[in-house]
Design a protein around this motif. Structure first.
Motif, PDB file in Angstrom:
ATOM      1  N   VAL A 199       0.939  -1.318  -0.588  1.00 24.99           N
ATOM      2  CA  VAL A 199      -0.439   0.015   0.248  1.00 24.99           C
ATOM      3  C   VAL A 199       1.044   1.740   0.067  1.00 24.99           C
ATOM      4  O   VAL A 199       0.408   1.697  -0.697  1.00 24.99           O
ATOM      5  CB  VAL A 199      -0.912  -0.175   1.630  1.00 24.99           C
ATOM      6  CG1 VAL A 199      -2.049   1.682   1.672  1.00 24.99           C
ATOM      7  CG2 VAL A 199      -1.441  -1.121   1.250  1.00 24.99           C
ATOM      8  N   ARG A 257      -5.740   0.393   1.710  1.00 21.13           N
ATOM      9  CA  ARG A 257      -6.058  -0.382   3.104  1.00 21.13           C
ATOM     10  C   ARG A 257      -7.433  -0.831   3.218  1.00 21.13           C
ATOM     11  O   ARG A 257      -7.936  -0.122   2.646  1.00 21.13           O
ATOM     12  CB  ARG A 257      -5.961   0.501   4.288  1.00 21.13           C
ATOM     13  CG  ARG A 257      -3.971   0.984   4.091  1.00 21.13           C
ATOM     14  CD  ARG A 257      -3.974   2.503   5.788  1.00 21.13           C
ATOM     15  NE  ARG A 257      -2.255   2.065   5.648  1.00 21.13           N
ATOM     16  CZ  ARG A 257      -1.926   1.719   6.184  1.00 21.13           C
ATOM     17  NH1 ARG A 257      -1.985   0.023   6.671  1.00 21.13           N
ATOM     18  NH2 ARG A 257      -0.476   2.045   5.727  1.00 21.13           N
ATOM     19  N   ASN A 316     -10.213   8.119   5.918  1.00 21.04           N
ATOM     20  CA  ASN A 316      -9.291   6.336   6.342  1.00 21.04           C
ATOM     21  C   ASN A 316      -9.014   5.993   5.082  1.00 21.04           C
ATOM     22  O   ASN A 316      -8.458   4.654   4.467  1.00 21.04           O
ATOM     23  CB  ASN A 316      -9.812   5.749   6.910  1.00 21.04           C
ATOM     24  CG  ASN A 316     -10.307   6.175   8.485  1.00 21.04           C
ATOM     25  OD1 ASN A 316      -8.831   6.698   8.881  1.00 21.04           O
ATOM     26  ND2 ASN A 316     -11.176   5.844   8.776  1.00 21.04           N
ATOM     27  N   ALA A 317      -8.893   6.675   3.581  1.00 17.88           N
ATOM     28  CA  ALA A 317      -8.215   6.023   2.054  1.00 17.88           C
ATOM     29  C   ALA A 317      -6.952   6.227   1.964  1.00 17.88           C
ATOM     30  O   ALA A 317      -6.742   5.923   1.197  1.00 17.88           O
ATOM     31  CB  ALA A 317      -9.134   6.198   1.310  1.00 17.88           C
ATOM     32  N   GLY A 318      -5.917   6.898   2.988  1.00 18.05           N
ATOM     33  CA  GLY A 318      -4.822   7.342   2.764  1.00 18.05           C
ATOM     34  C   GLY A 318      -4.145   6.181   2.847  1.00 18.05           C
ATOM     35  O   GLY A 318      -4.538   4.842   3.468  1.00 18.05           O
ATOM     36  N   ALA A 319      -2.425   6.108   1.757  1.00 23.42           N
ATOM     37  CA  ALA A 319      -1.551   4.643   2.533  1.00 23.42           C
ATOM     38  C   ALA A 319      -1.131   5.295   3.692  1.00 23.42           C
ATOM     39  O   ALA A 319      -1.061   3.342   3.661  1.00 23.42           O
ATOM     40  CB  ALA A 319      -0.645   5.350   1.076  1.00 23.42           C
ATOM     41  N   PHE A 320      -1.041   5.894   4.634  1.00 26.77           N
ATOM     42  CA  PHE A 320      -0.359   5.243   5.726  1.00 26.77           C
ATOM     43  C   PHE A 320      -1.757   5.274   6.731  1.00 26.77           C
ATOM     44  O   PHE A 320      -2.647   5.878   6.645  1.00 26.77           O
ATOM     45  CB  PHE A 320      -0.151   6.705   6.080  1.00 26.77           C
ATOM     46  CG  PHE A 320       1.275   7.610   5.912  1.00 26.77           C
ATOM     47  CD1 PHE A 320       2.095   6.643   5.492  1.00 26.77           C
ATOM     48  CD2 PHE A 320       1.260   9.020   5.801  1.00 26.77           C
ATOM     49  CE1 PHE A 320       3.462   7.265   3.967  1.00 26.77           C
ATOM     50  CE2 PHE A 320       2.954   9.130   4.864  1.00 26.77           C
ATOM     51  CZ  PHE A 320       3.289   8.262   4.853  1.00 26.77           C
ATOM     52  N   ASP A 342      -5.017   5.300   8.891  1.00 24.15           N
ATOM     53  CA  ASP A 342      -5.774   6.609  10.089  1.00 24.15           C
ATOM     54  C   ASP A 342      -5.484   7.954   9.322  1.00 24.15           C
ATOM     55  O   ASP A 342      -5.716   9.107   9.687  1.00 24.15           O
ATOM     56  CB  ASP A 342      -5.590   6.651  11.411  1.00 24.15           C
ATOM     57  CG  ASP A 342      -5.867   6.258  12.512  1.00 24.15           C
ATOM     58  OD1 ASP A 342      -7.206   5.705  11.731  1.00 24.15           O
ATOM     59  OD2 ASP A 342      -5.414   5.336  13.119  1.00 24.15           O
ATOM     60  N   SER A 381      -7.616  10.122   2.354  1.00 27.87           N
ATOM     61  CA  SER A 381      -6.858  10.709   1.070  1.00 27.87           C
ATOM     62  C   SER A 381      -7.635  11.650   0.610  1.00 27.87           C
ATOM     63  O   SER A 381      -9.265  11.409  -0.161  1.00 27.87           O
ATOM     64  CB  SER A 381      -7.064   9.411   0.398  1.00 27.87           C
ATOM     65  OG  SER A 381      -6.448   9.407  -1.140  1.00 27.87           O
ATOM     66  N   ARG A 405      -8.956  13.177  -3.457  1.00 25.10           N
ATOM     67  CA  ARG A 405      -8.918  12.971  -4.432  1.00 25.10           C
ATOM     68  C   ARG A 405     -10.490  13.294  -5.081  1.00 25.10           C
ATOM     69  O   ARG A 405     -11.636  13.897  -4.566  1.00 25.10           O
ATOM     70  CB  ARG A 405      -9.115  11.657  -4.244  1.00 25.10           C
ATOM     71  CG  ARG A 405      -9.586  10.600  -3.244  1.00 25.10           C
ATOM     72  CD  ARG A 405      -9.849   9.094  -4.330  1.00 25.10           C
ATOM     73  NE  ARG A 405      -8.819   8.503  -3.730  1.00 25.10           N
ATOM     74  CZ  ARG A 405      -8.869   7.346  -3.208  1.00 25.10           C
ATOM     75  NH1 ARG A 405      -9.935   6.533  -3.442  1.00 25.10           N
ATOM     76  NH2 ARG A 405      -7.937   6.949  -2.582  1.00 25.10           N
ATOM     77  N   TYR A 446      -4.701  14.819  -3.254  1.00 23.82           N
ATOM     78  CA  TYR A 446      -3.747  14.182  -3.859  1.00 23.82           C
ATOM     79  C   TYR A 446      -3.228  14.199  -5.119  1.00 23.82           C
ATOM     80  O   TYR A 446      -1.643  14.141  -6.096  1.00 23.82           O
ATOM     81  CB  TYR A 446      -2.627  12.524  -2.904  1.00 23.82           C
ATOM     82  CG  TYR A 446      -1.845  12.073  -2.925  1.00 23.82           C
ATOM     83  CD1 TYR A 446      -1.114  11.914  -1.456  1.00 23.82           C
ATOM     84  CD2 TYR A 446      -1.468  11.565  -4.148  1.00 23.82           C
ATOM     85  CE1 TYR A 446       0.293  11.366  -1.414  1.00 23.82           C
ATOM     86  CE2 TYR A 446      -0.626  10.135  -3.881  1.00 23.82           C
ATOM     87  CZ  TYR A 446       0.475  10.866  -2.726  1.00 23.82           C
ATOM     88  OH  TYR A 446       1.371   9.891  -2.978  1.00 23.82           O
ATOM     89  N   PHE A 447      -3.987  13.239  -6.098  1.00 17.83           N
ATOM     90  CA  PHE A 447      -4.282  13.438  -7.460  1.00 17.83           C
ATOM     91  C   PHE A 447      -4.953  14.125  -8.119  1.00 17.83           C
ATOM     92  O   PHE A 447      -6.039  14.769  -7.160  1.00 17.83           O
ATOM     93  CB  PHE A 447      -4.991  11.538  -7.607  1.00 17.83           C
ATOM     94  CG  PHE A 447      -3.678  10.599  -7.162  1.00 17.83           C
ATOM     95  CD1 PHE A 447      -2.623  10.711  -7.544  1.00 17.83           C
ATOM     96  CD2 PHE A 447      -4.867   9.645  -6.151  1.00 17.83           C
ATOM     97  CE1 PHE A 447      -2.420   8.876  -7.280  1.00 17.83           C
ATOM     98  CE2 PHE A 447      -3.919   9.102  -4.915  1.00 17.83           C
ATOM     99  CZ  PHE A 447      -2.763   7.951  -6.216  1.00 17.83           C
TER     100      PHE A 447
END
Lengths: 325, 340
Positions: free
Chosen positions: A211, A221, B31-35, B37, B40, B42, B59-60
């Motif tokens: 990820v 995730r 909660n869709a970010g790569a890290f 919690d 994202s 978008r 981000y995109f």
């Protein structure tokens, strides 16, 4: 000087080399503390101790060089610390109510670390609240990802936070960053088959590296958090060994419930002729299946959760003869 | 025409508009970010004002709506072939001027680059209308003013999202009736950002020995720093490179498809050729290629720079490589070259 050693130890003060002097063990569940509390620790060390503080392996503080007579006074002072760590339900002025179950340690977790799959401190505090105060000797630690920086594999219960990688093929550019990182750093659970990433669920350890490496968020995730429990790792003078996987892809509630149930198991099987017995040795005696069946009682495991059918721990015995009687 | 709308009436307008258009805008995927919690930001389908994330940069970019990450060009079934259809419903993209200018750069690549227009790009592009988000402050890494991408006239509707109300300028007649119904007529013309937060000085390449720029030790720094993760390419609104994939669904290979997928000059394999030859193995060479393409080569062909200064490549780089800092370094080097 007349001191009830057992009461003192239970109160998180310890017997030291220097007669008449004790040391206070401060719990820091999850290893994360508001910096203000350091002032309190500093003040106690300066006023009552010898001006030094030891950082313990379990992420607590030990303040040495304290006179036994000062225990009561210090217990009143450390009330805010107990409240912060939620160690005692009623905000008592009697100090720590138990010392058997050790501080729940944790890696820095996702409050800081990009690799962490969860807020390890929050989970450590939740576990602390569930199991502490208790006299049984338990060592529990939470680590944010399978890198296991907190050394969960050296605990009675090591909790490793996981994510289950999800894949959106429409966002995939076949750069294979995920495949390569998994192959180089992890288990090689990913394959590019005809420009499509295929994940071998049996090999995937839920670390989330794929990820992190994906430049398009095609790998992302899972909404749910998952946890792996490795159990009965230990150091010690008899048979040091790494923990083995007990349960995989469990949810947080199950993990907490299992730990809670283990106290019942210990209560039933502990050898009370000994001053104390570490849980790993109890499991050695009863056998893993007895442990497993008892701690899983009343736990509703999720559809993805897997339980070890057998465990044979590795490690070694210092002297083979000590195993013979 | 100018209109004023409350948030509620904006939501109603959006709802009414959705019958004919798919409104997409910057939104926060929880909660869709790569890290873990982390969210994202978008582009995605929006259904209300509350869906729009205006406080943070996405981000995109929204380019995937005209240039999908992975697009099937045609499918074969024996000797039959078909080109997949695209959704008929046009898309209304809520975008800032830099991104709208980004689409303008993509237009050059796909529509004005040689005798043939790109069929796949063209059929999606004609189905896109812009709802321009007025952007007066930008974000920390933005340098659209320097890149002359802070202004645009290419929008159907321009919007100012205020604390309590939304102001709109409607240029496209198609949307006038909607705004008549849900808005109240006022005077409004959008304003544009006039200064950059990231101070960037573009190099003046006139009379410069490009061979010397090519061989300058500056790029070696990026060989040390860049890890070729490709995020600068995938987040860029103007990166338009793609690669081809031919794939069969069955063992007999009678069912197959050809698709194109995003590619990027920083990503391993981009310059791989038959025989195993690769042009830019060093990541510093890739940084040089990208930099020169964004602020020199493209302009030499199309008369304006490719980079629009959105600053996303700065935001997403895990190694903290700043593209604007690289441009500034290059400017200094070129000044020195001219002084010698």
């Amino acid at each position: 000087m007349d001191i009830n050693r057992k009461t003192v130890t239970k109160n998180a003060f310890r017997i030291t080399k220097t007669r008449g002097k004790t040391a206070l063990r401060v719990r820091v569940p999850g290893g994360h503390l508001i910096a203000d509390y350091l002032t309190l620790i500093h003040d106690i060390a300066k006023k009552y101790g010898n001006g030094t503080v030891h950082i313990t392996t379990r992420q607590g503080f030990e303040i040495p060089g304290i006179d036994f007579e000062k225990m009561e006074e210090i217990n009143k002072l450390i009330k805010p610390l107990l409240e912060y760590v939620e160690a005692v339900p009623e905000h008592s002025e009697a100090g720590y109510p138990a010392a058997g179950t050790r501080n729940i340690s944790a890696c820095i977790g996702n409050r800081v670390c990009p690799f962490a799959n969860h807020d390890t401190t929050a989970l450590a505090k939740r576990i602390e609240k569930t199991v502490y105060p208790h006299d049984f000797h338990f060592k529990i630690a939470v680590t944010g990802c399978p890198n296991d920086c907190i050394k969960a594999h050296m605990q009675d219960f090591g909790i490793i936070c996981l994510t289950e990688p999800q894949y959106d093929e429409s966002r995939c550019i076949s750069c294979n960053a995920c495949v390569n990182v998994c192959k180089k750093k992890v288990t090689g659970a990913l394959k590019d088959e005809n420009f499509r990433i295929v994940r071998n669920a049996d090999l995937c350890i839920g670390c989330g590296e794929c990820v992190l490496k994906c430049p398009t968020q095609a790998m992302f995730r899972s909404e749910k958090r998952y946890f792996r429990m490795v159990i009965m790792g230990r150091t010690g003078k008899k048979n040091p060994r790494l923990a083995e996987i007990f349960i995989d892809w469990a949810d947080e509630d199950s993990v907490v419930q299992i730990i809670k149930n283990t106290y019942k198991y210990v209560d039933r099987y502990i050898d009370r002729t000994l001053p104390k017995e570490h849980i790993g040795y109890i499991v050695d005696r009863t056998g893993y299946p007895v442990f497993r069946d008892m701690v899983l009682e009343g736990v509703t495991l999720g559809p993805k959760t897997k339980v070890a059918q057998h465990i044979s721990w590795s490690g070694y015995r210092y002297k083979q003869s000590s195993n013979m009687s | 025409m100018g209109y004023k709308l409350s948030k509620t009436s904006f939501d109603r307008l959006l709802q009414a508009m959705s019958k004919r258009y798919v409104p997409v805008g910057p939104m926060c995927a929880k909660n869709a970010g790569a890290f873990s919690d982390t969210d994202s930001i978008r582009y995605g389908k929006i259904t209300s004002y509350a869906d729009l994330e205006l406080a943070q940069k996405s981000y995109f970019s929204p380019k995937e709506f005209v240039f999908p990450i992975r697009e099937t060009l045609f499918r074969f079934n024996g000797s039959n072939r078909e080109v997949p259809e695209v959704a008929a419903r046009p898309i209304a993209i809520f975008a800032r001027p830099c991104d709208i200018n980004g689409f303008n750069r993509l237009d050059s690549v796909f529509l004005e680059n040689g005798p043939e227009k790109d069929f796949y790009y063209a059929r999606r592009r004609k189905n896109i209308k812009f709802f321009m988000i007025e952007c007066l402050t930008g974000f920390e890494s933005c340098f659209c003013v320097t890149m002359k991408a802070n202004k645009t006239a290419d929008y159907s509707v321009a919007l100012r999202f205020g604390e309590d109300e939304i102001l709109a300028e409607v240029k496209d007649e198609e949307f006038i009736s909607l705004f008549e119904e849900y808005g109240e007529i006022i005077d409004y013309k959008p304003e544009f950002k006039e200064s950059d937060n990231a101070k960037v000085e573009l190099p003046n390449f006139e009379g410069v020995d490009l061979e010397a720029v090519f061989n300058h030790p500056l790029w070696k720094e990026y060989t040390q720093r860049c890890i070729a993760c490709g995020r600068c390419n995938t987040s860029c609104v103007t990166c338009s490179c793609f690669s081809m994939q031919d794939t069969a669904y069955d063992a007999a290979k009678t069912l197959s498809e050809r698709r194109r997928v995003w590619a990027g000059c920083h990503i391993d394999g981009f310059t791989d050729m038959a025989g195993g030859h690769s042009f830019r193995k060093n990541n510093g060479d890739r940084m040089r290629f990208k930099t020169m393409h964004k602020i020199y080569d493209f302009a030499a062909r199309f008369g304006r720079n490719m980079c629009v200064g959105c600053g996303r490549c700065d935001d997403v780089c895990p190694e903290y490589i700043s593209f604007s800092a690289c441009i500034n370094k290059l400017s200094e080097i070129i000044k020195e070259m001219k002084n010698v």
